[in-house]
Design a protein around this motif. Structure first.
Motif, mmCIF file in Angstrom:
data_model
loop_
_atom_site.group_PDB
_atom_site.id
_atom_site.type_symbol
_atom_site.label_atom_id
_atom_site.label_comp_id
_atom_site.label_asym_id
_atom_site.label_seq_id
_atom_site.Cartn_x
_atom_site.Cartn_y
_atom_site.Cartn_z
ATOM 1 N N LEU A 55 127.402 68.691 41.198
ATOM 2 C CA LEU A 55 126.228 69.399 41.700
ATOM 3 C C LEU A 55 125.875 70.599 40.826
ATOM 4 N N ASP A 56 126.870 71.082 40.040
ATOM 5 C CA ASP A 56 126.567 72.198 39.136
ATOM 6 C C ASP A 56 125.526 71.773 38.093
ATOM 7 N N TYR A 57 125.634 70.536 37.586
ATOM 8 C CA TYR A 57 124.631 70.032 36.643
ATOM 9 C C TYR A 57 123.268 69.863 37.334
ATOM 10 N N TYR A 58 123.329 69.375 38.576
ATOM 11 C CA TYR A 58 122.099 69.126 39.336
ATOM 12 C C TYR A 58 121.349 70.431 39.603
ATOM 13 N N TYR A 59 122.080 71.466 39.973
ATOM 14 C CA TYR A 59 121.456 72.774 40.218
ATOM 15 C C TYR A 59 120.932 73.400 38.926
ATOM 16 N N ALA A 60 121.627 73.176 37.825
ATOM 17 C CA ALA A 60 121.144 73.677 36.532
ATOM 18 C C ALA A 60 119.828 72.990 36.162
ATOM 19 N N PHE A 61 119.745 71.704 36.456
ATOM 20 C CA PHE A 61 118.500 70.957 36.253
ATOM 21 C C PHE A 61 117.375 71.567 37.089
ATOM 22 N N PHE A 62 117.694 71.958 38.327
ATOM 23 C CA PHE A 62 116.708 72.604 39.194
ATOM 24 C C PHE A 62 116.247 73.945 38.622
ATOM 25 N N ALA A 63 117.168 74.698 38.028
ATOM 26 C CA ALA A 63 116.815 75.998 37.442
ATOM 27 C C ALA A 63 115.793 75.816 36.322
ATOM 28 N N ILE A 64 116.010 74.809 35.486
ATOM 29 C CA ILE A 64 115.066 74.506 34.394
ATOM 30 C C ILE A 64 113.717 74.087 34.969
ATOM 31 N N LEU A 65 113.755 73.254 36.010
ATOM 32 C CA LEU A 65 112.526 72.782 36.656
ATOM 33 C C LEU A 65 111.727 73.960 37.229
ATOM 34 N N ASN A 66 112.427 74.913 37.840
ATOM 35 C CA ASN A 66 111.762 76.099 38.387
ATOM 36 C C ASN A 66 111.143 76.960 37.298
ATOM 37 N N PHE A 67 111.810 77.057 36.150
ATOM 38 C CA PHE A 67 111.280 77.848 35.036
ATOM 39 C C PHE A 67 109.987 77.225 34.508
ATOM 40 N N LEU A 68 109.991 75.913 34.338
ATOM 41 C CA LEU A 68 108.788 75.216 33.870
ATOM 42 C C LEU A 68 107.656 75.361 34.887
ATOM 43 N N ASN A 69 108.013 75.330 36.173
ATOM 44 C CA ASN A 69 107.011 75.474 37.221
ATOM 45 C C ASN A 69 106.404 76.879 37.218
#
Length: 591
Positions: free
Chosen positions: A534-548
């Protein structure tokens, strides 16, 4: 705050005076503070009493895996937040906000009663199973799943009629043309969210504890009773409410403008906007509606108001109708920018709760229910709303001269930044949790870690802080920027954001789980969270939020705020005075 809080959190007769009767006076307001209305707090207790712990019921009682249970929660919650579009349509076009709300409440209560039965009767759930691997447990039968999910989706239909209309009914009780009421309205949505999360706090603490330690029958029975009480309280206040009559389907009026513009796409626009078709000022004044002047944005739609000789409503629309359509369309890019943070909110009652089940939940002999950590989202949000309203706004007013302190879009932007920070912290926390699992040899058996559940606290607390900025501003923005005759539809934009965010969460969870298992890889999301990533999954979310956030900054650069309605009415009144004066002078000259 003492004057404002009873008026907004507990609705009073003064604020619910009939639209068509005499307006409430400030003196009446003070007198009627004893008649308090707490519908929203009770209703939120009912809804969050189910949603907060639903993922654990699906896992422990219906024996579903991590991905399946999480997706069932987000699909249901997504439906809960999407159905308000239908509720807004019915309210605006047919029944009005009040009757739509009342009928939907009956459906809501029916769904809650059926749900309570489904968790109570032994024949409506599979036999208990305490095996470590839930794949070895007996699955729920088709009938059991049909009754349980049938109940869930019945109450989802009910909330579709209550969600967009109850907050709009509340905001309708404030008169934009009464200085004191308008000043109170600026803080209305802050305190509205306060009442929502107040009910949520009870659900995330008391109800969740009862569900985990006493039983699901009482755990679902209490919110059902709370919902019945809340509907009765709402009905008791009926004589005091201001009621707005349905103004016709907003979807139809918007479709008329778009189709008329397309049918006249070759017709040139006049250089003078006053040559476009518009109703007489008296027509708007007589109906108590607002005339909106033509704007240069989305110029193509102005073609719908170009006079060509036809009076067909699908060929000719008034400038005001065109501008109302523009206002709804202008908000869509902002709506899209809220989908990703809504996906983050979906993690609170799914993956965040599942993480909590792997950690040490004891404080002495007391065992903390994993879902109760969502209570810290509530507490954080309540504290931040008060601090924002009482300290941040007055401070910023000195610099910006804006009655809100900062613009609604700026407030939303701050919330988006918080979501990036939350997912970075969640990723780092999960990385630490997995390292502890490896150190103690608990990876394969998925056992409980000797690590306190409170390591998850920062991500829950910051989620509440983000809500105080983003969620409050989002609700107020879509209500404030919607045309007067489409307020319910405008409010449904904010619920639609949460709905699509939950469906997006289901899509991302399934897609990432599938992709990361390809080519013999273990995968990021498994039933055993100690083997997951889930650490990778949450890191993916952080990138997604930055792009958003970048997308959002581009959107707000081009967004044009709607003009103040009260200013428009002032102009309309002055123009009518001039017209009547001219007419009177002409009559005298003839005499």
């Amino acid at each position: 705050m003492k004057d404002l809080f009873p008026t907004l959190f507990f609705w009073t007769p003064c604020t619910f005076a009939s639209w068509n009767s005499q307006k409430a006076t400030p003196n009446q307001s003070a007198h009627d503070h004893n008649h308090r209305h707490v519908y929203e707090a009770f209703e939120r207790m009912a809804y969050y009493g189910i949603s907060s712990n639903l993922v654990l019921y699906l896992t422990r009682k219906l024996h579903q895996g991590t991905v399946k249970s999480a997706n069932n929660v987000t699909n249901w919650v997504g439906t809960i937040w999407i159905t308000p579009i239908l509720g807004a349509y019915v309210a605006d076009a047919h029944l009005g906000r009040y009757w739509t709300f009342v009928i939907a409440s009956v459906i809501y209560v029916s769904g809650m009663l059926l749900l309570t039965l489904s968790v109570s009767l032994p024949g409506l759930k599979p036999p208990a199973c305490h095996l470590a691997n839930i794949d070895d447990c007996k699955e729920a039968s088709t009938l059991q799943l049909a009754v349980f999910f049938g109940a869930l989706y019945t109450l989802a239909v009910g909330t579709g009629g209550t969600k967009p209309n109850i907050s709009t009914i509340g905001a309708d009780q404030f008169d934009d043309f009464h200085p004191k009421e308008k000043a109170h309205k600026l803080s209305f949505f802050n305190w509205w969210m306060f009442s929502i999360f107040f009910g949520t706090l009870f659900a995330n603490t008391v109800l969740v504890y009862i569900q985990d330690n006493v039983g699901w029958t009482l755990g679902y029975g209490l919110p059902t009773l709370g919902l019945v009480i809340s509907v009765v309280i709402f009905l008791v206040g009926t004589p005091y409410y201001r009621h707005r009559m349905p103004a016709g389907s907003p979807f139809t009026r918007m479709a008329m403008v778009i189709i008329a513009a397309i049918r006249k796409w070759k017709v040139p626009l006049p250089s003078d906007p006053k040559q476009l078709y518009e109703l007489e000022l008296e027509e708007y004044a007589r109906k108590g509606k607002f005339r909106i002047d033509s704007t240069p944005t989305l110029r193509f739609l102005n073609k719908a108001a170009v006079k060509t000789g036809s009076m067909d409503p699908w060929m000719l629309c008034s400038v005001t109708q065109v501008e109302e359509t523009k206002q709804m369309l202008r908000m869509i890019p902002v709506l899209v920018a809220t989908f990703v943070p809504s996906t983050m909110i979906a993690q609170i009652n799914t993956l965040f709760v599942k993480q909590g089940t792997t950690l040490d939940r004891h404080i002495g002999s007391f065992k903390i229910p994993p879902a109760s950590l969502a209570g810290f989202v509530t507490i954080s949000m309540l504290v931040c709303v008060v601090l924002y309203d009482r300290f941040f706004v007055p401070l910023m007013q000195k610099f910006t001269k804006n009655p809100r302190g900062i613009t609604l879009l700026q407030r939303m932007g701050i919330g988006l930044v918080f979501h990036i920070i939350i997912m970075v912290i969640a990723s780092l926390t999960e990385r630490h949790r997995l390292s502890v699992a490896r150190e103690h040899g608990l990876v394969e058996n998925g056992g409980q870690l000797p690590l306190t559940i409170f390591i998850l606290l920062p991500q829950f607390v910051l989620m509440g802080t983000a809500d105080a900025f983003l969620e409050v501003a989002k609700l107020e923005f879509f209500y404030d920027q919607a045309p007067e005759s489409m307020k319910s539809l405008g409010t449904s934009y904010s619920t639609t954001s949460l709905g699509i965010g939950n469906f997006l969460s289901s899509f991302l969870l399934s897609t990432v789980s599938h992709i990361t298992r390809k080519h013999g890889h273990q995968g990021w999301i498994l039933n055993n969270l100690n083997k997951s990533h889930l650490d990778y999954y949450y890191a993916f979310f952080a990138i997604l939020n930055f792009l958003n956030l970048i997308f959002f900054l581009v959107v707000i650069k081009f967004y044009v705020y709607k003009a103040e309605v009260s200013d428009s009415m002032h102009v309309l009144t002055e123009e009518l005075k001039v017209m009547r004066l001219n007419a009177s002078n002409q009559e005298r000259s003839r005499e």
